[in-house]
Write an enzyme that holds these catalytic residues in place. Structure first.
Site, PDB file in Angstrom:
ATOM      1  CE  LYS A 323     -29.794   1.593  24.500  1.00 35.66           C
ATOM      2  NZ  LYS A 323     -28.376   1.337  24.643  1.00 35.66           N
ATOM      3  NE  ARG A 361     -27.296  -0.739  30.802  1.00 34.18           N
ATOM      4  CZ  ARG A 361     -28.288   0.112  30.614  1.00 34.18           C
ATOM      5  NH1 ARG A 361     -29.026   0.050  29.532  1.00 34.18           N
ATOM      6  NH2 ARG A 361     -28.550   1.040  31.523  1.00 34.18           N
TER       7      ARG A 361
END
Ligand code: HH2
Length: 383
Positions: A323, A361
C-alpha cells in the site's frame, strides 16, 4: 516464580497481579463515569475521566482504565450491582480481558481454524483490469486459477478473489459486471483446491451468488453496512471480514480526519460486529482498513494498535501489502510503485504479527509466509 520455589497456591494468587492492562471506554454518562472512577480507586486501580465529570459540567466522558487482572476481577464484581449501564460495561471489560488473556474464540472454515498460533496467509487475487498493484494480470480465468493454485502452494490458506478495484478514486462496477468476472474463476477454482475461497465484495447479490457457487466467506470493505449482505452470510453460515472505511473509495482519501483514529476505528468495528451478530453472522473477523480513508500516520498508528482491535474479541485481518503509505516513509526506499514495496510490506506484516494480526492479506505470498513464520516464532518464543 516456580523456579524460585514459590508455593503453587501462592503462584495462583500472585499471578493475577503480575499482568496489567489499559482499556478505553467511550462515551460514558457522567453518573457512570463518576461511579467507575470511585470503584476503580477503591480496588487500587486507576480511571482517567474528563475533569468536568465531577460537577456534571460535561454530559459524557471517555475513560482510560488501568488495573491488574486481579483488580479487574474485583471491578467486574462491583459493577455488577451498579445502575447507569455499568453492568453492560462490566460485561465488556470481562470479554476484553478474556480476549487479551486467551485470544479471540476460534472458528473453523473448511477445516481452516482461525485464529491459530501462526497467523494465516490470505493471498490476494484481483481479477480486475485496474487494481492498484496487480490490475490486468489475472483477467483471464485460466491465469487467475493458476495464480490461486500457486498461492496455495506458497502457503496461502485463504484466497481472496476481488472483481472490483477499491483503490482510492476508483469507480464502482455493476453487480452484473462483477459477477461476470467472478463466475468462471469460482467455477474452475472450487473443484481444484480445498483452500478457503473468500470473495472481496460489498454487493449482496454478488456475495450470495458467490456463496452459492462454492465461495466460503465474504470480505466486505464496508463492514457489513448493508443488511442484505449480513443476511446472505448468515444464511450460508459464512465467515465475514468486516473492514473499517471512512467514506467510500471515490472520496476516502480527501483529507481524512479523526480526533483519535484508534478509538474511532475500534468503536466503529465494535458496532459493525454487534450488528452482524444480531443478524446471525457467527464467524467474524475485523480489519482496520489500511489506506481506506487514512493518512500514512493513521495507518502507522493502526498497525501498532492491532492489539486494541483484537481486544474487541474477534480475529484481526491486516491488509498492508504494497500500500502507498509504505512509499511515503523516508528511508523506506524511493517510491517507485506498488510492485517495489516488498521490504516495506514485510516490515509492516512482521509488526502486525507481533501486535496480534491473525490473518495477513498479501500479494507476495511466498515471502510473506516465510516472514510470518519467523515473526510469530519470535513473538511466541517458540518455532
Ligand atoms: N484492501 C484492498 C481491498 N480489499 N479487504 C480487506 N479486508 N482489507 C484490506 O486492507 C483490503 C481489502 C485494496 O487492495 P487490493 O485488493 O490489492 O487493490 P484494489 O482494491 O485496487 O483491487
Amino acid at each position: 516464580m516456580a523456579r524460585l520455589g514459590s508455593d503453587p497456591e501462592g503462584i495462583r494468587l500472585m499471578e493475577g497481579k503480575t499482568r496489567s492492562y489499559t482499556f478505553f471506554a467511550s462515551s460514558l454518562g457522567v453518573a457512570a463515569a463518576n461511579i467507575l472512577k470511585q470503584e476503580m480507586l477503591s480496588i487500587g486501580g486507576e480511571a482517567a475521566i474528563a475533569r468536568g465529570t465531577v460537577n456534571c459540567s460535561v454530559e459524557k466522558s471517555d475513560a482510560i482504565l488501568h488495573a491488574t487482572v486481579k483488580q479487574y476481577g474485583l471491578l467486574i464484581e462491583k459493577l455488577g450491582y451498579q445502575p447507569f449501564g455499568l453492568v453492560e460495561l462490566a460485561g465488556e471489560i470481562e470479554r476484553a480481558l478474556k480476549t487479551v488473556e486467551l485470544g479471540p474464540e476460534s472458528f473453523e472454515v473448511r477445516k481452516v481454524r482461525i485464529p491459530q498460533q501462526k497467523p494465516r496467509i490470505m493471498g490476494i487475487l484481483n481479477i480486475t483490469p485496474d487494481s492498484f498493484s496487480d490490475g490486468g494480470r489475472y483477467v483471464e480465468p485460466e491465469k487467475a486459477v493458476a495464480r490461486a493454485l500457486e498461492m496455495v502452494d506458497q502457503g496461502a490458506s485463504i484466497i481472496d478473489v476481488g472483481a472490483e478495484s477499491t483503490r482510492p478514486g476508483s469507480d464502482p462496477v455493476s453487480s452484473e459486471e462483477e459477477w461476470r468476472r467472478l463466475e468462471p474463476v469460482l467455477r474452475q477454482l472450487r473443484p481444484l483446491t480445498d483452500a478457503v475461497i473468500s470473495v472481496d465484495t460489498s454487493k449482496p447479490p454478488v456475495a450470495r451468488k458467490s456463496l452459492e457457487n462454492g465461495a466460503d466467506m465474504i470480505n466486505d470493505i464496508t463492514g457489513g453496512s448493508d443488511p442484505a449482505m449480513l443476511e446472505a452470510a448468515s444464511e450460508f453460515d459464512a465467515p465475514m471480514v468486516l473492514m473499517h472505511m471512512l467514506g467510500n473509495p471515490k472520496n476516502m482519501q480527501d483529507n481524512p480526519h479523526y480526533d483519535d483514529v484508534v478509538s474511532e476505528v475500534c468503536t466503529h468495528l465494535g458496532m459493525c460486529a454487534r450488528r452482524a451478530m444480531d443478524c446471525g453472522v457467527k464467524k467474524i473477523m475485523l480489519d482496520p482498513g489500511i489506506g481506506f480513508g487514512k493518512t500514512p500516520e493513521h495507518n502507522l498508528e493502526l498497525i501498532w494498535s492491532l492489539d486494541s482491535i483484537r481486544s474487541l474479541g474477534y480475529p484481526v485481518v491486516l491488509g498492508a501489502s504494497r500500500k502507498s503509505f509504505i512509499g511515503t516513509i523516508p528511508g523506506g526506499g524511493n517510491d517507485t510503485g506498488a510492485e517495489n514495496r516488498l521490504e516495506g510490506s514485510l516490515a509492516a506484516l512482521s509488526i502486525g504479527v507481533a501486535r496480534g494480526a491473525d490473518v495477513l492479506r498479501v500479494h507476495d505470498v511466498a515471502e510473506s509466509a516465510r516472514a510470518t513464520a519467523i515473526a510469530a516464532a519470535i513473538r511466541d518464543g517458540k518455532p
